[in-house]
Write an enzyme that holds these catalytic residues in place. Structure first.
Site, PDB file in Angstrom:
ATOM      1  N   HIS A 146      -9.013  -4.078  -2.033  1.00 51.61           N
ATOM      2  CA  HIS A 146      -8.035  -3.299  -1.264  1.00 51.61           C
ATOM      3  C   HIS A 146      -8.434  -1.824  -1.258  1.00 51.61           C
ATOM      4  O   HIS A 146      -8.481  -1.185  -0.201  1.00 51.61           O
ATOM      5  CB  HIS A 146      -6.637  -3.487  -1.866  1.00 51.61           C
ATOM      6  CG  HIS A 146      -5.575  -2.698  -1.182  1.00 51.61           C
ATOM      7  ND1 HIS A 146      -4.650  -3.271  -0.349  1.00 51.61           N
ATOM      8  CD2 HIS A 146      -5.298  -1.370  -1.195  1.00 51.61           C
ATOM      9  CE1 HIS A 146      -3.839  -2.318   0.117  1.00 51.61           C
ATOM     10  NE2 HIS A 146      -4.211  -1.156  -0.387  1.00 51.61           N
ATOM     11  N   GLU A 147      -8.734  -1.284  -2.448  1.00 46.81           N
ATOM     12  CA  GLU A 147      -9.102   0.131  -2.543  1.00 46.81           C
ATOM     13  C   GLU A 147     -10.466   0.385  -1.904  1.00 46.81           C
ATOM     14  O   GLU A 147     -10.671   1.407  -1.246  1.00 46.81           O
ATOM     15  CB  GLU A 147      -9.085   0.598  -4.000  1.00 46.81           C
ATOM     16  CG  GLU A 147      -7.738   0.470  -4.700  1.00 46.81           C
ATOM     17  CD  GLU A 147      -6.582   1.135  -3.976  1.00 46.81           C
ATOM     18  OE1 GLU A 147      -6.791   2.152  -3.291  1.00 46.81           O
ATOM     19  OE2 GLU A 147      -5.456   0.622  -4.087  1.00 46.81           O
ATOM     20  N   HIS A 179     -10.319   0.981   1.709  1.00 48.95           N
ATOM     21  CA  HIS A 179      -9.899   2.348   2.062  1.00 48.95           C
ATOM     22  C   HIS A 179     -11.114   3.266   2.236  1.00 48.95           C
ATOM     23  O   HIS A 179     -11.120   4.132   3.101  1.00 48.95           O
ATOM     24  CB  HIS A 179      -8.982   2.944   0.987  1.00 48.95           C
ATOM     25  CG  HIS A 179      -7.552   2.575   1.121  1.00 48.95           C
ATOM     26  ND1 HIS A 179      -6.802   2.829   2.247  1.00 48.95           N
ATOM     27  CD2 HIS A 179      -6.708   1.971   0.247  1.00 48.95           C
ATOM     28  CE1 HIS A 179      -5.570   2.403   2.068  1.00 48.95           C
ATOM     29  NE2 HIS A 179      -5.477   1.874   0.868  1.00 48.95           N
ATOM     30  N   CYS A 222       0.854  -1.184   0.000  1.00 47.28           N
ATOM     31  CA  CYS A 222       0.000   0.000   0.000  1.00 47.28           C
ATOM     32  C   CYS A 222       0.888   1.232   0.000  1.00 47.28           C
ATOM     33  O   CYS A 222       1.883   1.286   0.733  1.00 47.28           O
ATOM     34  CB  CYS A 222      -0.894  -0.019   1.245  1.00 47.28           C
ATOM     35  SG  CYS A 222      -2.039   1.363   1.355  1.00 47.28           S
TER      36      CYS A 222
END
Length: 188
Positions: A158-159, A162, A110
């Site tokens: 993953h994004e 966020h 990241c």
């Protein structure tokens, strides 16, 4: 142009906050941000740009990582068949996922995490997503409803995390016996 100095790092309070949905029509600032997020990701995959601007390579970048708490992220990633997935997602939602889970054998990375991490992050092998994308040629918002699997699905998740204030570092496990590796690491 987004540079590494613009990316907030682990420990910054914004990285643990839930991002706000984007209202339509998008503002000029939001459209510019979408272009900037994609530009960083593409530049970070170009060796000359990486050297010139000291960029860390990436396949995705969320607005929150540049301290903008909006539900938007860019991905620019090829799957193992070399199909390109290049989108700026806006207000995405995962509507369905596979029972199968997978992980990247070497672990995830990241741009907001500068330290080495140990462990594996479980991800759904296949996801169905809905939301919107910004067409970067016309600056028009378009609906999207698509299925992602394998590496693009991992990058999306993953994004997406966020946007909900979740860092992959909070999901690290030493082993994942019920998941399969997305690919096998070659022994050197």
């Amino acid at each position: 142009m987004i540079l590494m100095r613009h990316i907030i790092r682990e420990g910054h309070p914004s990285l643990t906050k839930v991002s706000e949905p984007i209202q339509f029509p998008m503002t000029k600032a939001e459209i510019n941000l979408a272009h900037d997020l994609m530009e960083y990701v593409k530049n970070s995959q170009d060796e000359a740009m990486v050297r010139k601007y000291k960029l860390r390579p990436s396949v995705g970048l969320a607005a929150v990582q540049v301290n903008v708490l909006k539900r938007m992220f860019a991905i620019h990633v090829h799957d193992f068949d070399d199909k390109l997935y290049s989108y700026v997602f806006i207000n995405p939602v995962i509507v369905k996922h596979s029972a199968e889970t997978t992980y990247l054998p070497g672990g995830e990375g990241c741009l907001s995490v500068d330290r080495e991490t140990n462990g594996l992050t479980p991800r759904y092998f296949q996801i169905e997503v809905k939301g919107f994308i910004l067409n970067l040629e016309t600056d028009q918002v378009e609906p999207i409803h698509t299925t992602l699997k394998g590496y693009p699905a991992i990058v999306f998740q993953h994004e997406y995390d966020h946007l909900d204030g979740i860092m992959f570092t909070t999901k690290l496990y030493p082993t994942l016996p019920k998941a399969f590796p997305l690919f096998e690491l070659e022994e050197e």
